[in-house]
Design a protein around this motif. Structure first.
Motif, PDB file in Angstrom:
ATOM      1  N   TYR A   1      15.655  -7.826  -5.356  1.00 15.56           N
ATOM      2  CA  TYR A   1      16.822  -7.723  -4.418  1.00 15.56           C
ATOM      3  C   TYR A   1      16.696  -8.482  -3.729  1.00 15.56           C
ATOM      4  CZ  TYR A   1      17.214  -4.094  -7.742  1.00 15.56           C
ATOM      5  OH  TYR A   1      17.753  -2.882  -9.677  1.00 15.56           O
TER       6      TYR A   1
ATOM      7  N   TRP B   1       8.540  -1.003  -3.443  1.00 13.13           N
ATOM      8  CA  TRP B   1       9.276  -2.045  -3.083  1.00 13.13           C
ATOM      9  C   TRP B   1       7.822  -2.492  -1.988  1.00 13.13           C
ATOM     10  CZ3 TRP B   1      14.470  -3.079  -2.255  1.00 13.13           C
ATOM     11  CH2 TRP B   1      15.603  -2.027  -3.060  1.00 13.13           C
ATOM     12  N   GLN B   2       7.388  -1.538  -1.438  1.00 12.16           N
ATOM     13  CA  GLN B   2       6.240  -2.091  -0.843  1.00 12.16           C
ATOM     14  C   GLN B   2       4.675  -2.746  -1.605  1.00 12.16           C
ATOM     15  OE1 GLN B   2       7.203  -1.738   2.516  1.00 12.16           O
ATOM     16  NE2 GLN B   2       8.967  -0.834   1.694  1.00 12.16           N
TER      17      GLN B   2
ATOM     18  N   ASN C   1      -2.385  -7.834   9.248  1.00 14.24           N
ATOM     19  CA  ASN C   1      -0.909  -7.191   8.378  1.00 14.24           C
ATOM     20  C   ASN C   1      -0.688  -6.774   8.701  1.00 14.24           C
ATOM     21  OD1 ASN C   1       0.069  -6.398   6.146  1.00 14.24           O
ATOM     22  ND2 ASN C   1       0.328  -8.351   5.236  1.00 14.24           N
ATOM     23  N   PRO C   2       0.458  -6.205   9.072  1.00  9.98           N
ATOM     24  CA  PRO C   2       1.381  -5.605   9.507  1.00  9.98           C
ATOM     25  C   PRO C   2       1.505  -4.319   8.994  1.00  9.98           C
ATOM     26  CG  PRO C   2       3.119  -7.196   9.689  1.00  9.98           C
ATOM     27  CD  PRO C   2       1.599  -7.760   9.140  1.00  9.98           C
ATOM     28  N   LEU C   3       1.033  -4.158   7.772  1.00 12.88           N
ATOM     29  CA  LEU C   3       1.267  -2.934   6.902  1.00 12.88           C
ATOM     30  C   LEU C   3      -0.440  -2.348   6.101  1.00 12.88           C
ATOM     31  CD1 LEU C   3       3.015  -1.130   6.491  1.00 12.88           C
ATOM     32  CD2 LEU C   3       3.349  -1.956   3.543  1.00 12.88           C
TER      33      LEU C   3
ATOM     34  N   SER D   1      12.672  -4.633   1.142  1.00 11.40           N
ATOM     35  CA  SER D   1      12.522  -3.725   2.055  1.00 11.40           C
ATOM     36  C   SER D   1      11.289  -3.192   2.674  1.00 11.40           C
ATOM     37  CB  SER D   1      13.047  -2.229   0.992  1.00 11.40           C
ATOM     38  OG  SER D   1      12.828  -0.847   1.963  1.00 11.40           O
ATOM     39  N   SER D   2      10.757  -4.413   3.589  1.00 12.80           N
ATOM     40  CA  SER D   2       9.941  -4.731   4.437  1.00 12.80           C
ATOM     41  C   SER D   2       9.617  -3.405   5.565  1.00 12.80           C
ATOM     42  CB  SER D   2       9.745  -5.772   5.378  1.00 12.80           C
ATOM     43  OG  SER D   2      10.743  -5.873   6.478  1.00 12.80           O
ATOM     44  N   GLY D   3       8.302  -2.826   5.026  1.00  8.98           N
ATOM     45  CA  GLY D   3       8.241  -1.164   5.835  1.00  8.98           C
ATOM     46  C   GLY D   3       6.287  -2.441   7.054  1.00  8.98           C
ATOM     47  N   SER D   4       6.539  -1.820   7.711  1.00 12.54           N
ATOM     48  CA  SER D   4       5.305  -1.920   8.600  1.00 12.54           C
ATOM     49  C   SER D   4       4.700  -0.903   9.311  1.00 12.54           C
ATOM     50  CB  SER D   4       6.037  -3.032   9.670  1.00 12.54           C
ATOM     51  OG  SER D   4       6.355  -1.935  11.086  1.00 12.54           O
TER      52      SER D   4
ATOM     53  N   HIS E   1      16.259  -3.334   7.981  1.00  8.26           N
ATOM     54  CA  HIS E   1      15.229  -2.181   7.464  1.00  8.26           C
ATOM     55  C   HIS E   1      14.841  -3.581   5.759  1.00  8.26           C
ATOM     56  CE1 HIS E   1      18.776  -0.776   5.526  1.00  8.26           C
ATOM     57  NE2 HIS E   1      18.754  -1.509   5.306  1.00  8.26           N
TER      58      HIS E   1
ATOM     59  N   THR F   1       5.854  -7.168   2.745  1.00 10.93           N
ATOM     60  CA  THR F   1       4.947  -6.965   4.160  1.00 10.93           C
ATOM     61  C   THR F   1       3.751  -7.283   3.506  1.00 10.93           C
ATOM     62  OG1 THR F   1       6.882  -5.670   4.716  1.00 10.93           O
ATOM     63  CG2 THR F   1       4.483  -5.834   6.049  1.00 10.93           C
TER      64      THR F   1
ATOM     65  N   ARG G   1      17.735   6.542   1.486  1.00  9.10           N
ATOM     66  CA  ARG G   1      16.525   7.033   1.735  1.00  9.10           C
ATOM     67  C   ARG G   1      15.735   7.834   0.947  1.00  9.10           C
ATOM     68  NH1 ARG G   1      15.606   9.423   6.649  1.00  9.10           N
ATOM     69  NH2 ARG G   1      13.601   8.828   6.759  1.00  9.10           N
TER      70      ARG G   1
ATOM     71  N   VAL H   1      14.084   2.143  -1.686  1.00 14.58           N
ATOM     72  CA  VAL H   1      15.798   1.950  -1.408  1.00 14.58           C
ATOM     73  C   VAL H   1      16.446   2.630  -2.655  1.00 14.58           C
ATOM     74  CG1 VAL H   1      17.618   0.779  -0.532  1.00 14.58           C
ATOM     75  CG2 VAL H   1      15.605  -0.002  -0.442  1.00 14.58           C
TER      76      VAL H   1
ATOM     77  N   THR I   1       9.225   7.628   4.045  1.00 13.34           N
ATOM     78  CA  THR I   1       9.040   6.753   5.188  1.00 13.34           C
ATOM     79  C   THR I   1       7.690   5.204   4.118  1.00 13.34           C
ATOM     80  OG1 THR I   1      10.390   7.776   7.014  1.00 13.34           O
ATOM     81  CG2 THR I   1       8.641   5.208   7.101  1.00 13.34           C
TER      82      THR I   1
ATOM     83  N   PHE J   1       6.195   5.401   1.405  1.00 10.01           N
ATOM     84  CA  PHE J   1       6.973   4.827   0.149  1.00 10.01           C
ATOM     85  C   PHE J   1       8.370   3.706   0.632  1.00 10.01           C
ATOM     86  CE2 PHE J   1       5.509   9.423  -2.150  1.00 10.01           C
ATOM     87  CZ  PHE J   1       4.213   8.526  -2.907  1.00 10.01           C
ATOM     88  N   ASN J   2       8.831   3.711   1.533  1.00  8.58           N
ATOM     89  CA  ASN J   2      10.401   3.165   2.272  1.00  8.58           C
ATOM     90  C   ASN J   2      10.832   2.575   0.337  1.00  8.58           C
ATOM     91  OD1 ASN J   2      11.934   2.624   3.757  1.00  8.58           O
ATOM     92  ND2 ASN J   2      10.614   0.271   4.110  1.00  8.58           N
TER      93      ASN J   2
ATOM     94  N   THR K   1      11.237   0.133   9.102  1.00  9.68           N
ATOM     95  CA  THR K   1      11.688   0.672   7.906  1.00  9.68           C
ATOM     96  C   THR K   1      13.130   1.704   7.645  1.00  9.68           C
ATOM     97  OG1 THR K   1      11.050   2.734   8.542  1.00  9.68           O
ATOM     98  CG2 THR K   1       9.379   2.204   6.928  1.00  9.68           C
ATOM     99  N   LEU K   2      13.769   1.723   6.685  1.00 12.80           N
ATOM    100  CA  LEU K   2      15.440   2.567   5.567  1.00 12.80           C
ATOM    101  C   LEU K   2      15.173   2.681   6.811  1.00 12.80           C
ATOM    102  CD1 LEU K   2      17.651   1.702   4.001  1.00 12.80           C
ATOM    103  CD2 LEU K   2      15.939   3.225   2.416  1.00 12.80           C
ATOM    104  N   ASP K   3      16.332   3.818   6.644  1.00 13.40           N
ATOM    105  CA  ASP K   3      17.062   2.499   7.703  1.00 13.40           C
ATOM    106  C   ASP K   3      18.228   2.366   8.616  1.00 13.40           C
ATOM    107  OD1 ASP K   3      18.576   4.938   8.582  1.00 13.40           O
ATOM    108  OD2 ASP K   3      20.334   4.758   6.984  1.00 13.40           O
TER     109      ASP K   3
END
Lengths: 536, 536
Positions: A106, A98-99, B26-28, A109-112, A324, A507, B378, B128, B123, B125-126, A330-332
């Motif tokens: 879908y 997802w990252q 980039n925030p990641l 699921s934008s992490g940072s 999230h 992201t 999660r 869903v 977190t 891998f984040n 991050t989730l959730d």
């Protein structure tokens, strides 16, 4: 009766000594924490660095992991080095990434970094913030951050603590919907009596997220009283206020009691937007609770040019979006605001002796356990606070706008290629497109699709309608693309049309990834269209 | 209508450029992730190192944080250094330190290095993981780990996947109870019809966690049909099967339909244990679903000498315990097993087009979204897997036994001091004690309590019963101890008795902390008993 299974551990009584003696044997020893923590930070940093090497959609088969792991837990400790090796060898191949910057499925699921660090801090403190006293900072930071975010969205003051409403962090939109539905249900049952629960009716459209039907089921709403207003392509799949009113009127005439409307800003299939103002006007006439689910699209309403999508929210009772999804948290983390917190707490409060305390009795504090389904709750506001502070309003807007810009770029590619078409107008950063019917039909001499290679997925062409043929070609396109591992997209079917969704928002995604994604789409489409033999 | 608030950000159009251009912006960005991640690991390691310097129970006043933070989110980014400074200066003082070795309140929230690292990986891998396809590893690891843990607890094979049952990770026990209750409710409604929801009755004892009443409320069970079986000190507050049967019989005779019994192993107030075997026998006669809530005490049943506490579980339909309480797995992580997964999924399944996929259609995979309230979930199994592997069965048993041993040490102190008494027999690592009535009464010449200093909390002594006086003295003791910040304990009231709970289980706690805690208790008790003026 104690030993019901036939499972037995290897045991050595001499080893069953009581642990916790020496300090560095403690499972929370600070220096060992430091050592292992640094290792895992490097592991994850390297994962991000190498993430494009992995197929975005995991290519493993069902049951793959059972073949690789032991059938029982180890009796003796294993080292972090061994475990991380197994994460790399056995877990990473089974992850859908997802990252990845090539993830367009879908919703994102934008992490940072900030979201991750906030989660780390919350996990490190590991407080259980069910009420104010159990960790005042957890409650107070949440209230403050929810007011900040409400201001950024220009929510009406009546949704903020500063205006006698208030915000709370839920895990997911599903929880937010269930909480507000239960509040609405009980508000009515207090008037008409619990025996009348079977008369309550709830409303949504055929584009509403499945979470609502599930919430209604959980809350004991009679399944016969779940009303789904049909939508059409001509109105871009948004809910029609007139149709809603007609349905409600019929229910009231039948002696039923309308209690709840779920309106959506940014539906899952096509990011359609229900007209909040007119819908709230209808609901108001019947004293119904309106919840606005902006799970995906809420984020971008912090940009002034997108704020109009939630115009009319002032007529609703509650509003939620998922930080999230597309807000770098991050989730959730689902952000829910309500105008009348007392309606929530009247349904969800508990007051056992073992939780009584003077702060609660003083009524000067918020006890968030009474705003949600569960008692225990994590310190979620930390990650949201870190996201807001690390990036600030300006950069957050910039990130979101960059995703919209990339979606526009992709849309431009689709529109410039006459083999493709955009199915519904793009509102945000999700493009709904497909191989156009004309491109499929051009491959046949008489509008009848011939055999497509030897795929088992596509049934006898002679029995198919034109729409069925076009849908099958597009389904084949999506499966072909996802099977390649290069990028990952998902589909939906609306108004009978099978469409591919290209959702920008991971992201790490940059414009180069979008350009390359379009190349992948074109290659696979080319192969599929060419595999359609022309019937003579 | 877009601008409803009067809130305005400072704006500079020149700064509203689109972000995401340069890589390290980039925030990641992996290298920036690495840099900041290492900083936060050190921050948390130092927090653990210094944790004993902080008052365990936060001493801030309601509203403290609002005075320290700005009224809106920053427009421009702030550095991680600044933010961490604020965490230290403004958040840490508002935290109640659940990870402190001097924390003996509620039940533990026992963190560990392995649990923390597992949370970090999840977190990072984040993903869903709502269904198998969205990340096969998340689903498969969860199923594997739940079977491992079920074996460790010697749950009947019928609760394991290998025996056609299965386990799932929920966030909290509240969710586990609500899911199983809804499954039980719908199982009956499918037979008697949705219109009869008002006839359903559920059962528990007066010691059952408040989560159950809330779950019943959410699930639409008529509040008049919520039955609470009284318990007494003489049976150590465990539920009486005969009283349960009498209550059920009366309900059935009244035309009601019993559907659900919640039995507890390790109640919140006193860690009482309901007799599972006899209770399940009663429930079986009426076709009821029995859920066993072992939220706290389930963990230690991995030790053979404690396993007998869940004898009889084979007669239940579902069983849950919180790995985030006393199993070194950070919040949140509730382990739920059910014998009949289909009963859960019949109530909780969703099947929208946008989630359809071939793996689900093949019926060869578990889609955990259909086992829980929410859709999104999660990757919680990672932390549980890391805990099991990092420590192994042997060390985990050792950690838990060391907590029980420390509780025994504390119990010994209480028993050896004739000013105190243990209120109920200790089952696990929680000691329920108080200043004894005789110690209070000895301070008065005629059994009537005089003025206690100038506390406003204690009302006119002349109007009080002996029990009321003793309770007030003990309440004062607890408040005095917690106000000191040295240690933190909580209370309950059972059978009219106000008791202090000394719950050992914080991961960093060692015997020296227990010895020092007893000194604190003695000092405060001494001062309070001496402040009781002898009436003449």
């Amino acid at each position: 009766m104690g030993s019901l299974g036939d499972f037995e551990f290897p045991q050595n009584n001499a080893l069953l000594n009581i642990a916790g003696g020496s300090s560095n044997d403690n499972p929370l020893d600070p220096e060992e924490f430091r050592r292992q923590g640094h290792m895992v930070i490097d592991f994850i940093a390297d994962y991000y660095k190498n993430i494009e090497k992995y197929p975005v959609l995991s290519q493993v088969e069902p049951g793959y992991l059972k073949k690789r792991l032991p059938t029982s837990a180890p009796f003796y400790p294993e080292s972090i080095e061994t475990i991380l090796g197994d994460v790399q060898d056995h877990i990473v191949p089974g992850i859908t990434h997802w990252q990845s910057p090539n993830y367009f499925a879908y919703f994102p699921s934008s992490g940072s970094i900030a979201g991750f660090l906030g989660e780390m801090l919350a996990t490190g403190f590991n407080v259980v913030g069910f009420n104010w006293m159990s960790s005042p900072a957890a409650t107070e930071l949440e209230s403050i951050v929810m007011d900040w975010l409400g201001q950024m969205l220009r929510l009406p003051k009546s949704f903020l603590f500063s205006g006698n409403g208030g915000g709370v962090l839920q895990g997911t939109t599903c929880e937010a919907i269930l909480c507000t539905l239960v509040a609405a249900r009980d508000r009515t049952l207090r008037i008409i009596g619990n025996d009348n629960i079977g008369k309550l009716v709830v409303y949504c459209s055929d584009q509403t997220h499945c979470a609502f039907k599930k919430a209604a089921q959980i809350a004991g709403i009679n399944p016969n009283n779940f009303r789904v207003i049909p939508t059409t392509l001509s109105s871009s799949f948004s809910m029609c206020p007139k149709a809603l009113r007609n349905t409600i009127t019929a229910d009231v005439e039948a002696g039923l009691v309308p209690i709840f409307l779920l309106a959506t800003v940014g539906t899952t299939s096509t990011t359609a937007v229900d007209p909040l103002g007119p819908l709230c006007d209808v609901a108001k006439d019947y004293g119904m609770w309106v919840h606005v689910d902006a799970a995906y699209a809420g984020s971008i309403c912090i940009c002034p040019e997108f704020r109009h999508f939630i115009d009319g929210v002032e007529g609703a009772d509650s509003f939620s979006f998922n930080a999230h999804k597309w807000f770098f948290t991050t989730l959730d983390c689902c952000c829910l605001w309500v105008k009348d917190p007392a309606a929530l707490t009247q349904s969800l409060s508990t007051d056992p002796e073992y939780l009584k305390n003077k702060a609660t009795e003083s009524k000067q504090v918020v006890d968030y356990k009474d705003w949600q389904l569960a008692l225990s709750r994590r310190f979620r506001s930390l990650k949201l606070w870190l996201v807001l502070r690390s990036y600030g309003v300006e950069k957050l807007r910039g990130f979101l706008r960059s995703h919209v810009k990339m979606a526009k770029v992709f849309q431009g590619f689709v529109e410039a290629d006459n083999r493709f078409e955009v199915v519904v107008p793009r509102n945000f950063a999700n493009v709904c497109f497909r191989i156009s019917p004309s491109a499929v039909m051009n491959k046949t001499s008489n509008g009848v699709l011939g055999e497509i290679t030897n795929s088992n997925d596509i049934s006898s062409p002679r029995t198919k309608t034109k729409m069925g043929m076009v849908n099958e070609v597009n389904q084949k396109l999506m499966e072909s693309i996802n099977g390649s591992g290069g990028i990952y997209m998902t589909h939906s079917i609306v108004g009978g049309i099978y469409l591919l969704r290209f959702a920008v928002g991971a992201t790490l995604t940059q414009e180069s990834h979008v350009i390359e994604a379009w190349n992948v789409v074109k290659q696979h489409a080319h192969a599929i269209l060419n595999s359609i033999p022309t019937t003579q």
